[in-house]
Design an enzyme around this catalytic site. Structure first.
Site, PDB file in Angstrom:
ATOM      1  N   ASP A 291      37.166  32.247  36.763  1.00  0.00           N
ATOM      2  CA  ASP A 291      38.447  32.744  36.262  1.00  0.00           C
ATOM      3  C   ASP A 291      38.579  32.248  34.832  1.00  0.00           C
ATOM      4  O   ASP A 291      38.142  31.143  34.497  1.00  0.00           O
ATOM      5  CB  ASP A 291      39.611  32.211  37.107  1.00  0.00           C
ATOM      6  CG  ASP A 291      39.714  32.915  38.454  1.00  0.00           C
ATOM      7  OD1 ASP A 291      39.216  34.042  38.587  1.00  0.00           O
ATOM      8  OD2 ASP A 291      40.314  32.327  39.371  1.00  0.00           O
TER       9      ASP A 291
ATOM     10  N   ASP B 267      40.263  40.542  39.260  1.00  0.00           N
ATOM     11  CA  ASP B 267      41.630  40.338  39.758  1.00  0.00           C
ATOM     12  C   ASP B 267      42.590  41.324  39.098  1.00  0.00           C
ATOM     13  O   ASP B 267      43.460  41.895  39.752  1.00  0.00           O
ATOM     14  CB  ASP B 267      42.108  38.914  39.457  1.00  0.00           C
ATOM     15  CG  ASP B 267      41.281  37.832  40.130  1.00  0.00           C
ATOM     16  OD1 ASP B 267      40.692  38.106  41.194  1.00  0.00           O
ATOM     17  OD2 ASP B 267      41.219  36.717  39.578  1.00  0.00           O
TER      18      ASP B 267
END
Length: 166
Positions: free
Chosen positions: A126, A144
């Site tokens: 991330d 995401d």
């Protein structure tokens, strides 16, 4: 398969592949240019490019589990089943471009991107970190983002009134 279906489905799958490619490329770039745990400020106090590993689900849900291997394989199983369901739905309804088919294409690309990372690396990179006033949004990635945008499009599509066939 009808010619009409064949003319749309490849384009929708191309959207999924583009999401997957962009997701993997950005994760690769971050992994090779930003040291784990470090960040590059883009907009001070608002947006940074970070490098963190997420062993859990979206927004690091379940990351601190006492059984990380169980969580990992449960997430892989769920994501794989979800991606297959989305692919089947795309095959069935991918005869034309609609909010739903675009949304499913985005969700498919995002699900496969994060699933690939969990299978290959046991965690997901991330790197997008957002602060809005005192609120810190958990770090996320392109996959995401595609999943969330796809879900929002599905919600929006559900709100649009349909013309009756009568």
């Amino acid at each position: 398969m009808s010619a009409n279906r064949a003319s749309r489905l490849p384009w929708l799958l191309l959207v999924s592949i583009a999401v997957l490619a962009l997701d993997q490329w950005t994760k690769y770039w971050v992994s090779h240019h930003i040291e784990l745990g470090h960040a590059i400020p883009v907009i001070p106090s608002v947006f940074r490019i970070t490098h963190v590993l997420n062993d859990g689900a979206a927004f690091s849900l379940f990351a601190d589990s006492a059984s990380p291997d169980h969580v990992r394989w449960a997430l892989i199983s769920f994501s794989t089943i979800a991606a297959l369901a989305v692919l089947i739905a795309l095959i069935k309804i991918g005869t034309r471009f609609t909010l739903t088919t675009w949304a499913l294409a985005l969700v498919l690309g995002g699900a496969v991107g994060n699933d690939y990372d969990r299978i290959r690396y046991a965690s997901v990179v991330d790197f997008l970190e957002v602060h809005i006033f005192s609120y810190h949004w958990p770090d996320f990635n392109v996959a995401d983002s595609a999943i969330v945008v796809g879900a929002c499009l599905l919600f929006l599509d559900a709100l649009i009134p349909r013309k009756s066939a009568t």
